[in-house]
Design a protein around this motif. Structure first.
Motif, PDB file in Angstrom:
ATOM      1  N   ASP A  33       0.815  -1.217   0.000  1.00  0.00           N
ATOM      2  CA  ASP A  33       0.000   0.000   0.000  1.00  0.00           C
ATOM      3  C   ASP A  33       0.849   1.267   0.000  1.00  0.00           C
ATOM      4  OD1 ASP A  33      -2.300  -1.525  -0.015  1.00  0.00           O
ATOM      5  OD2 ASP A  33      -2.742  -1.225   2.119  1.00  0.00           O
ATOM      6  N   LYS A  34       2.066   1.173   0.520  1.00  0.00           N
ATOM      7  CA  LYS A  34       2.982   2.324   0.555  1.00  0.00           C
ATOM      8  C   LYS A  34       3.918   2.353  -0.648  1.00  0.00           C
ATOM      9  CE  LYS A  34       4.634   3.478   4.628  1.00  0.00           C
ATOM     10  NZ  LYS A  34       4.344   4.706   5.148  1.00  0.00           N
ATOM     11  N   GLY A  35       3.766   1.380  -1.578  1.00  0.00           N
ATOM     12  CA  GLY A  35       4.649   1.317  -2.742  1.00  0.00           C
ATOM     13  C   GLY A  35       6.040   0.838  -2.387  1.00  0.00           C
ATOM     14  N   GLU A  36       6.146   0.043  -1.333  1.00  0.00           N
ATOM     15  CA  GLU A  36       7.435  -0.423  -0.834  1.00  0.00           C
ATOM     16  C   GLU A  36       7.548  -1.943  -0.916  1.00  0.00           C
ATOM     17  OE1 GLU A  36       7.968   2.974   2.626  1.00  0.00           O
ATOM     18  OE2 GLU A  36       7.312   0.965   3.203  1.00  0.00           O
ATOM     19  N   ILE A  37       8.738  -2.424  -0.617  1.00  0.00           N
ATOM     20  CA  ILE A  37       9.035  -3.850  -0.540  1.00  0.00           C
ATOM     21  C   ILE A  37       9.356  -4.167   0.923  1.00  0.00           C
ATOM     22  CG2 ILE A  37      10.575  -5.690  -1.350  1.00  0.00           C
ATOM     23  CD1 ILE A  37       9.103  -4.450  -3.678  1.00  0.00           C
ATOM     24  N   PRO A  38       8.795  -5.251   1.487  1.00  0.00           N
ATOM     25  CA  PRO A  38       9.127  -5.611   2.876  1.00  0.00           C
ATOM     26  C   PRO A  38      10.620  -5.895   3.041  1.00  0.00           C
ATOM     27  CG  PRO A  38       7.188  -6.817   2.144  1.00  0.00           C
ATOM     28  CD  PRO A  38       7.767  -6.142   0.930  1.00  0.00           C
TER      29      PRO A  38
END
Length: 62
Positions: A33-38
């Motif tokens: 949702d934040k446009g990130e990768i864990p």
């Protein structure tokens, strides 16, 4: 051993205060949702930078 306990055992993310730690579905959804990768998707060195951007992931894994 619960699912969360098993996940935490193998989690490579260094942000141990995270409320989603060990709850992989929640973690992936949050970062997506934040446009990130864990963090757990990165190498140890890449994760240590705490830059979860897609561009940093590509550099780290490229």
């Amino acid at each position: 051993m619960s699912c969360v306990e098993k996940n935490i055992k193998g989690c490579t993310c260094t942000y141990t205060a995270c409320l989603r730690r060990g709850k992989c579905c929640e973690c992936v959804a949050y970062h997506r949702d934040k446009g990130e990768i864990p963090g757990c998707f990165f190498t140890k060195e890449g994760e240590a930078m705490w830059d979860r951007s897609v561009a940093n992931f590509i550099k780290d894994r490229g």
